[in-house]
Design an enzyme around this catalytic site. Sequence first.
Site, short mmCIF file in Angstrom:
data_model
loop_
_atom_site.label_atom_id
_atom_site.label_comp_id
_atom_site.label_asym_id
_atom_site.label_seq_id
_atom_site.Cartn_x
_atom_site.Cartn_y
_atom_site.Cartn_z
CE LYS A 42 -3.23 -2.09 3.31
NZ LYS A 42 -3.73 -2.09 4.78
N GLY A 43 2.21 0.89 0.47
CA GLY A 43 2.86 2.29 0.59
C GLY A 43 3.08 3.33 -0.43
CD GLU A 80 8.30 -0.12 -3.49
OE1 GLU A 80 7.05 0.20 -3.29
OE2 GLU A 80 8.60 -1.18 -3.34
CG ASP A 81 6.82 2.37 -0.29
OD1 ASP A 81 7.51 1.46 -0.85
OD2 ASP A 81 6.13 2.33 0.63
CG ASP A 127 14.70 -1.74 4.47
OD1 ASP A 127 15.71 -1.04 4.84
OD2 ASP A 127 14.12 -2.42 5.27
CE LYS A 182 14.36 2.56 5.78
NZ LYS A 182 14.03 1.83 6.93
NE ARG A 194 -1.00 2.11 5.22
CZ ARG A 194 0.19 1.49 4.79
NH1 ARG A 194 1.02 1.92 3.98
NH2 ARG A 194 0.04 -0.08 5.27
P1 5GP Z 1 12.61 -4.27 0.88
O1 5GP Z 1 12.14 -5.75 0.33
O2 5GP Z 1 13.34 -3.34 0.25
O3 5GP Z 1 13.20 -4.52 2.40
O4 5GP Z 1 11.24 -3.38 1.59
C1 5GP Z 1 10.55 -2.68 0.89
C2 5GP Z 1 9.40 -2.56 1.75
O5 5GP Z 1 9.43 -2.72 3.09
C3 5GP Z 1 8.61 -0.97 1.47
O6 5GP Z 1 7.97 -1.29 0.42
C4 5GP Z 1 7.90 -0.93 2.78
O7 5GP Z 1 6.51 -1.45 2.58
C5 5GP Z 1 8.61 -1.45 3.80
N1 5GP Z 1 9.86 -0.62 4.42
C6 5GP Z 1 11.06 -0.65 4.47
N2 5GP Z 1 11.53 0.27 5.26
C7 5GP Z 1 10.58 0.97 5.65
C8 5GP Z 1 10.67 2.06 6.64
O8 5GP Z 1 11.38 2.97 6.96
N3 5GP Z 1 9.39 2.46 6.89
C9 5GP Z 1 8.12 1.98 6.57
N4 5GP Z 1 7.03 2.39 6.93
N5 5GP Z 1 8.12 0.80 5.60
C10 5GP Z 1 9.19 0.35 5.36
#
Ligand code: 5GP
Length: 182
Positions: free
Chosen positions: A48-49, A104-105, A108, A136, A170
Amino acid sequence: MTNQQEFKSKIKRVLITEAELQERIKHAGSMLSEEYQGKPLLLVSILKGAFVFLADLCREITIPCEIDFMATKSYYGGTTNCGTVNIVYELEHDISQYHVLIVEDIIDTGITLKDVVKKLKARNPLSLKVITLLDKTDARKVEFEADYTLFEIPNEYVIGYGLDSGEYYRNLPYIAVFDEKR
Ligand code: 5GP
């Protein structure tokens, strides 16, 4: 979430203001409008982000485009494979007819997008690129780079502008660092 004071006390500090967000998004919108001019463009958002970012970005894009959504569920460590992402809500479009831009939001670990990109590439889109609002870079567990990144941020948990903690926050119009200790 019981009261307003508790809600506010967890907003540690504003990292990116509403004005800073809007300025970068405006710039990204005009850059994308040039890049995809004359091409069938499909914006794909992972729920949803990214819904707030998508809503603002698409209104800064001045060429015709279509929009679709998908939702994923990730499985990390434990008894399941690290890096497995299941698509739990599917796109409606046949993406082989489109230049696809994933909106994408935040990136990470990189696990979600690396796997989503692999899965969508297998459907033979005309092209496939990724734009992320936040990155990040220090938190990466797998190699992955977006084509466009609006803001690089430190490895802290952030909320607001679509991003949640326990489904709250959100609706904040800015990006803030979440105070996990309080
Ligand atoms: P990844 O697979 O790159 O680790 O994660 C991506 C998803 O993790 C993002 O779309 C988001 O939903 C969640 N996420 C990662 N870091 C954060 C953060 O600092 N805050 C929030 N609210 N969600 C995060």
